[in-house]
Design a protein around this motif. Structure first.
Motif, PDB file in Angstrom:
ATOM      1  N   MET A   1       7.484 -10.429  -6.914  1.00  0.00           N
ATOM      2  CA  MET A   1       6.905  -9.006  -6.937  1.00  0.00           C
ATOM      3  C   MET A   1       7.895  -8.243  -8.067  1.00  0.00           C
ATOM      4  O   MET A   1       8.938  -8.478  -7.830  1.00  0.00           O
ATOM      5  N   THR A   2       7.476  -7.971  -9.378  1.00  0.00           N
ATOM      6  CA  THR A   2       8.320  -7.341 -10.242  1.00  0.00           C
ATOM      7  C   THR A   2       8.572  -5.851  -9.579  1.00  0.00           C
ATOM      8  O   THR A   2       7.872  -5.243  -8.562  1.00  0.00           O
ATOM      9  N   SER A   3       9.550  -5.301 -10.121  1.00  0.00           N
ATOM     10  CA  SER A   3       9.928  -3.735  -9.937  1.00  0.00           C
ATOM     11  C   SER A   3       8.639  -2.933 -10.180  1.00  0.00           C
ATOM     12  O   SER A   3       8.430  -1.758  -9.487  1.00  0.00           O
ATOM     13  N   LYS A   4       8.056  -3.213 -11.114  1.00  0.00           N
ATOM     14  CA  LYS A   4       6.805  -2.387 -11.712  1.00  0.00           C
ATOM     15  C   LYS A   4       5.806  -2.665 -10.450  1.00  0.00           C
ATOM     16  O   LYS A   4       5.190  -1.456 -10.015  1.00  0.00           O
ATOM     17  N   GLU A   5       5.634  -3.751 -10.164  1.00  0.00           N
ATOM     18  CA  GLU A   5       4.471  -3.971  -9.079  1.00  0.00           C
ATOM     19  C   GLU A   5       4.966  -3.282  -7.866  1.00  0.00           C
ATOM     20  O   GLU A   5       3.974  -2.633  -7.211  1.00  0.00           O
ATOM     21  N   GLU A   6       6.326  -3.248  -7.568  1.00  0.00           N
ATOM     22  CA  GLU A   6       6.787  -2.699  -6.203  1.00  0.00           C
ATOM     23  C   GLU A   6       6.633  -1.206  -6.254  1.00  0.00           C
ATOM     24  O   GLU A   6       6.223  -0.419  -5.282  1.00  0.00           O
ATOM     25  N   THR A   7       6.873  -0.294  -7.248  1.00  0.00           N
ATOM     26  CA  THR A   7       6.836   0.978  -7.713  1.00  0.00           C
ATOM     27  C   THR A   7       5.410   1.276  -7.642  1.00  0.00           C
ATOM     28  O   THR A   7       4.981   2.355  -6.973  1.00  0.00           O
ATOM     29  N   GLY A   8       4.536   0.496  -8.095  1.00  0.00           N
ATOM     30  CA  GLY A   8       2.888   0.849  -7.950  1.00  0.00           C
ATOM     31  C   GLY A   8       2.630   0.763  -6.486  1.00  0.00           C
ATOM     32  O   GLY A   8       1.736   1.860  -6.268  1.00  0.00           O
ATOM     33  N   MET A   9       2.846  -0.261  -5.942  1.00  0.00           N
ATOM     34  CA  MET A   9       2.443  -0.395  -4.521  1.00  0.00           C
ATOM     35  C   MET A   9       3.016   1.013  -3.665  1.00  0.00           C
ATOM     36  O   MET A   9       2.092   1.679  -2.892  1.00  0.00           O
ATOM     37  N   VAL A  10       4.388   1.390  -3.875  1.00  0.00           N
ATOM     38  CA  VAL A  10       4.625   2.637  -3.066  1.00  0.00           C
ATOM     39  C   VAL A  10       3.979   3.727  -3.723  1.00  0.00           C
ATOM     40  O   VAL A  10       3.708   4.836  -2.795  1.00  0.00           O
ATOM     41  N   GLU A  11       3.612   3.864  -4.958  1.00  0.00           N
ATOM     42  CA  GLU A  11       2.892   5.241  -5.414  1.00  0.00           C
ATOM     43  C   GLU A  11       1.616   5.243  -4.794  1.00  0.00           C
ATOM     44  O   GLU A  11       1.011   6.118  -4.442  1.00  0.00           O
ATOM     45  N   ARG A  12       0.890   4.058  -4.633  1.00  0.00           N
ATOM     46  CA  ARG A  12      -0.513   3.972  -4.217  1.00  0.00           C
ATOM     47  C   ARG A  12      -0.603   4.360  -2.547  1.00  0.00           C
ATOM     48  O   ARG A  12      -1.431   5.080  -2.087  1.00  0.00           O
ATOM     49  N   ILE A  13       0.627   3.819  -1.912  1.00  0.00           N
ATOM     50  CA  ILE A  13       0.814   4.374  -0.553  1.00  0.00           C
ATOM     51  C   ILE A  13       1.029   5.895  -0.489  1.00  0.00           C
ATOM     52  O   ILE A  13       0.408   6.520   0.455  1.00  0.00           O
ATOM     53  N   ILE A  14       1.884   6.325  -1.317  1.00  0.00           N
ATOM     54  CA  ILE A  14       2.090   8.045  -1.294  1.00  0.00           C
ATOM     55  C   ILE A  14       0.739   8.591  -1.473  1.00  0.00           C
ATOM     56  O   ILE A  14       0.346   9.465  -1.184  1.00  0.00           O
ATOM     57  N   GLU A  15       0.115   8.119  -2.659  1.00  0.00           N
ATOM     58  CA  GLU A  15      -1.042   8.814  -3.041  1.00  0.00           C
ATOM     59  C   GLU A  15      -2.259   8.806  -1.937  1.00  0.00           C
ATOM     60  O   GLU A  15      -2.766   9.346  -1.681  1.00  0.00           O
ATOM     61  N   SER A  16      -2.381   7.418  -1.274  1.00  0.00           N
ATOM     62  CA  SER A  16      -3.446   7.565  -0.152  1.00  0.00           C
ATOM     63  C   SER A  16      -3.063   8.477   1.031  1.00  0.00           C
ATOM     64  O   SER A  16      -3.864   9.195   1.398  1.00  0.00           O
ATOM     65  N   GLY A  17      -1.799   8.716   1.068  1.00  0.00           N
ATOM     66  CA  GLY A  17      -1.218   9.717   2.134  1.00  0.00           C
ATOM     67  C   GLY A  17      -1.481  11.255   1.625  1.00  0.00           C
ATOM     68  O   GLY A  17      -2.184  11.866   2.478  1.00  0.00           O
ATOM     69  N   ARG A  18      -1.548  11.426   0.459  1.00  0.00           N
ATOM     70  CA  ARG A  18      -1.997  12.772  -0.135  1.00  0.00           C
ATOM     71  C   ARG A  18      -3.365  12.890   0.009  1.00  0.00           C
ATOM     72  O   ARG A  18      -3.891  13.812   0.344  1.00  0.00           O
ATOM     73  N   ASP A  19      -4.191  11.680  -0.111  1.00  0.00           N
ATOM     74  CA  ASP A  19      -5.664  11.860  -0.162  1.00  0.00           C
ATOM     75  C   ASP A  19      -6.009  12.034   1.296  1.00  0.00           C
ATOM     76  O   ASP A  19      -6.882  12.852   1.659  1.00  0.00           O
ATOM     77  N   ALA A  20      -5.457  11.498   2.307  1.00  0.00           N
ATOM     78  CA  ALA A  20      -5.809  11.485   3.563  1.00  0.00           C
ATOM     79  C   ALA A  20      -5.460  13.052   4.062  1.00  0.00           C
ATOM     80  O   ALA A  20      -6.313  13.841   4.743  1.00  0.00           O
ATOM     81  N   GLU A  21      -4.301  13.632   3.633  1.00  0.00           N
ATOM     82  CA  GLU A  21      -4.143  14.964   3.816  1.00  0.00           C
ATOM     83  C   GLU A  21      -5.058  15.987   3.550  1.00  0.00           C
ATOM     84  O   GLU A  21      -5.501  16.880   4.153  1.00  0.00           O
ATOM     85  N   GLU A  22      -5.535  15.848   2.163  1.00  0.00           N
ATOM     86  CA  GLU A  22      -6.710  16.372   1.415  1.00  0.00           C
ATOM     87  C   GLU A  22      -7.833  16.366   2.287  1.00  0.00           C
ATOM     88  O   GLU A  22      -8.565  17.580   2.426  1.00  0.00           O
TER      89      GLU A  22
END
Length: 92
Positions: A1-22
């Motif tokens: 997995m590339t660094s860009k893919e890793e960053t995207g995965m972490v960003e999706r997890i964080i975004e999912s958390g924000r969505d859940a809170e909202e």
């Protein structure tokens, strides 16, 4: 997995958390509107206050649980990505 893919995965997890809170906050807002329409404001110890306090406690627990789960996912993912990849070929 590339660094860009890793960053995207972490960003999706964080975004999912924000969505859940909202979603949780919006659910509480709707719930409070319903409670306000049903129970009169009878002071600090009335049934309305108890129901509202219970709803906030439940929401705090849900958000806390999601946050803990997201933190664990990020940690496990980070640990897995930090492990050196084997350079030997698997046995045939």
């Amino acid at each position: 997995m590339t660094s860009k893919e890793e960053t995207g995965m972490v960003e999706r997890i964080i975004e999912s958390g924000r969505d859940a809170e909202e979603f949780a906050l919006e659910a509480v807002r709707k719930f409070l509107d319903t409670v306000d329409g049903i129970f009169p404001d009878a002071g600090q110890d009335g049934p309305r206050r108890k129901v509202i306090d219970s709803a906030f406690k439940m929401t705090e627990q849900l958000v806390s649980t999601w946050t803990q789960a997201a933190e664990k996912i990020v940690k496990v993912t980070g640990d897995a990505l930090a492990q050196p990849k084997s350079t030997t070929s698997p046995p045939k």
